[in-house]
Design a protein around this motif. Sequence first.
Motif, PDB file in Angstrom:
ATOM      1  N   THR A 247      50.306  50.590  34.883  1.00  0.00           N
ATOM      2  CA  THR A 247      49.735  50.353  36.247  1.00  0.00           C
ATOM      3  C   THR A 247      48.787  49.030  36.282  1.00  0.00           C
ATOM      4  N   LYS A 248      49.023  48.387  37.104  1.00  0.00           N
ATOM      5  CA  LYS A 248      48.609  46.962  37.395  1.00  0.00           C
ATOM      6  C   LYS A 248      47.097  47.037  37.669  1.00  0.00           C
ATOM      7  N   PRO A 249      46.315  46.370  36.808  1.00  0.00           N
ATOM      8  CA  PRO A 249      44.858  46.241  37.270  1.00  0.00           C
ATOM      9  C   PRO A 249      44.458  45.833  38.454  1.00  0.00           C
ATOM     10  N   VAL A 250      43.710  46.406  39.094  1.00  0.00           N
ATOM     11  CA  VAL A 250      43.098  45.798  40.221  1.00  0.00           C
ATOM     12  C   VAL A 250      41.771  44.968  40.248  1.00  0.00           C
ATOM     13  N   ASN A 251      41.758  43.892  40.791  1.00  0.00           N
ATOM     14  CA  ASN A 251      40.744  43.211  41.111  1.00  0.00           C
ATOM     15  C   ASN A 251      39.922  42.804  39.801  1.00  0.00           C
ATOM     16  N   LEU A 252      40.810  42.186  38.900  1.00  0.00           N
ATOM     17  CA  LEU A 252      40.168  42.059  37.554  1.00  0.00           C
ATOM     18  C   LEU A 252      38.952  40.749  37.736  1.00  0.00           C
ATOM     19  N   ASP A 253      39.186  39.957  38.770  1.00  0.00           N
ATOM     20  CA  ASP A 253      38.307  38.683  38.837  1.00  0.00           C
ATOM     21  C   ASP A 253      37.499  38.994  40.029  1.00  0.00           C
ATOM     22  N   GLY A 254      37.454  40.111  40.538  1.00  0.00           N
ATOM     23  CA  GLY A 254      36.674  40.041  42.022  1.00  0.00           C
ATOM     24  C   GLY A 254      35.652  41.226  41.836  1.00  0.00           C
ATOM     25  N   GLY A 255      35.117  41.774  43.078  1.00  0.00           N
ATOM     26  CA  GLY A 255      34.255  42.966  42.905  1.00  0.00           C
ATOM     27  C   GLY A 255      33.006  42.478  42.242  1.00  0.00           C
ATOM     28  N   PHE A 256      32.490  43.522  41.769  1.00  0.00           N
ATOM     29  CA  PHE A 256      31.208  43.932  40.806  1.00  0.00           C
ATOM     30  C   PHE A 256      31.185  42.544  40.133  1.00  0.00           C
ATOM     31  N   GLY A 257      32.465  42.450  39.192  1.00  0.00           N
ATOM     32  CA  GLY A 257      32.350  41.408  38.294  1.00  0.00           C
ATOM     33  C   GLY A 257      31.809  40.061  38.637  1.00  0.00           C
ATOM     34  N   ALA A 258      32.570  39.560  39.728  1.00  0.00           N
ATOM     35  CA  ALA A 258      32.172  38.383  40.536  1.00  0.00           C
ATOM     36  C   ALA A 258      30.735  38.147  41.032  1.00  0.00           C
ATOM     37  N   LEU A 259      30.339  39.423  41.326  1.00  0.00           N
ATOM     38  CA  LEU A 259      28.624  39.518  41.664  1.00  0.00           C
ATOM     39  C   LEU A 259      27.972  38.841  40.237  1.00  0.00           C
ATOM     40  N   ILE A 260      28.333  39.346  39.193  1.00  0.00           N
ATOM     41  CA  ILE A 260      27.461  39.015  37.925  1.00  0.00           C
ATOM     42  C   ILE A 260      28.015  37.647  37.492  1.00  0.00           C
ATOM     43  N   GLY A 261      29.015  37.240  37.816  1.00  0.00           N
ATOM     44  CA  GLY A 261      29.453  35.823  37.210  1.00  0.00           C
ATOM     45  C   GLY A 261      30.629  36.157  36.273  1.00  0.00           C
ATOM     46  N   LEU A 262      31.247  37.103  36.030  1.00  0.00           N
ATOM     47  CA  LEU A 262      32.035  37.532  35.045  1.00  0.00           C
ATOM     48  C   LEU A 262      33.448  37.178  35.221  1.00  0.00           C
ATOM     49  N   ASP A 263      33.945  36.404  34.204  1.00  0.00           N
ATOM     50  CA  ASP A 263      35.202  35.776  34.221  1.00  0.00           C
ATOM     51  C   ASP A 263      36.158  36.768  33.348  1.00  0.00           C
ATOM     52  N   MET A 264      37.167  37.107  33.946  1.00  0.00           N
ATOM     53  CA  MET A 264      38.166  37.732  32.886  1.00  0.00           C
ATOM     54  C   MET A 264      39.184  36.713  32.264  1.00  0.00           C
ATOM     55  N   VAL A 265      38.880  36.267  31.102  1.00  0.00           N
ATOM     56  CA  VAL A 265      39.716  35.378  30.470  1.00  0.00           C
ATOM     57  C   VAL A 265      41.071  35.540  29.635  1.00  0.00           C
ATOM     58  N   GLU A 266      41.126  36.913  29.409  1.00  0.00           N
ATOM     59  CA  GLU A 266      42.395  37.282  28.443  1.00  0.00           C
ATOM     60  C   GLU A 266      42.491  38.685  29.041  1.00  0.00           C
ATOM     61  N   PHE A 267      43.828  39.053  29.296  1.00  0.00           N
ATOM     62  CA  PHE A 267      44.394  40.361  29.380  1.00  0.00           C
ATOM     63  C   PHE A 267      45.607  40.575  28.650  1.00  0.00           C
ATOM     64  N   ASP A 268      45.316  41.231  27.368  1.00  0.00           N
ATOM     65  CA  ASP A 268      46.430  41.187  26.499  1.00  0.00           C
ATOM     66  C   ASP A 268      47.242  42.664  26.436  1.00  0.00           C
ATOM     67  N   GLN A 269      48.047  42.716  27.284  1.00  0.00           N
ATOM     68  CA  GLN A 269      48.860  44.000  27.261  1.00  0.00           C
ATOM     69  C   GLN A 269      49.463  44.653  26.093  1.00  0.00           C
ATOM     70  N   PRO A 270      50.103  43.803  25.275  1.00  0.00           N
ATOM     71  CA  PRO A 270      50.486  44.259  24.117  1.00  0.00           C
ATOM     72  C   PRO A 270      49.712  44.598  23.051  1.00  0.00           C
ATOM     73  N   GLY A 271      48.557  44.049  23.203  1.00  0.00           N
ATOM     74  CA  GLY A 271      47.264  44.186  22.127  1.00  0.00           C
ATOM     75  C   GLY A 271      46.380  45.210  22.660  1.00  0.00           C
ATOM     76  N   ALA A 272      46.737  45.760  23.748  1.00  0.00           N
ATOM     77  CA  ALA A 272      45.864  46.470  24.370  1.00  0.00           C
ATOM     78  C   ALA A 272      44.326  46.275  24.341  1.00  0.00           C
ATOM     79  N   ARG A 273      44.093  45.005  24.765  1.00  0.00           N
ATOM     80  CA  ARG A 273      42.647  44.392  24.625  1.00  0.00           C
ATOM     81  C   ARG A 273      42.566  43.375  25.824  1.00  0.00           C
ATOM     82  N   SER A 274      41.173  42.943  25.992  1.00  0.00           N
ATOM     83  CA  SER A 274      40.638  42.071  27.120  1.00  0.00           C
ATOM     84  C   SER A 274      39.609  41.308  26.736  1.00  0.00           C
TER      85      SER A 274
END
Length: 134
Positions: A2-29
């Motif tokens: 399932t495609k992740p929703v809103n990784l760079d928005g919502g609450f994360g954006a409110l606190i200034g959080l940046d998603m810098v890596e989404f590694d599907q094969p490694g099951a990590r972020s």
Amino acid sequence: MTKPVNLDGGFGALIGLDMVEFDQPGARSVCRIAVADQHLNPHGVLHGGAMYSMADQGMGAAVYCVLAEGESCATIEIKIVYLAAVRDGVVECESRVINRGRRVITLESEIRNAGRLVAKALGTYAVFPATVRD
């Protein structure tokens, strides 16, 4: 998956959080926060809630790496250990799946500041059928 929703928005954006890596094969972020005045507690150190939020957001992103089509998730529980105070700089949280069961996924997060481990978290997420939004 399932495609992740809103990784760079919502609450994360409110606190200034940046998603810098989404590694599907490694099951990590990996996510980051540049520490600013609004992240500090009354003692002038990074608020524990900011680090907890990083772990929750990072774990949620990592969970999406292992979800099948039509599955969704929700946090069951996260426990966190704060190891050192952070006063400035960039805080980076690496989260990874450590076990994928049928209905529960277990993850861990390491939060670092300038390479120093400042917090470690362990979490579990429930897996259930996704509901369709209108």
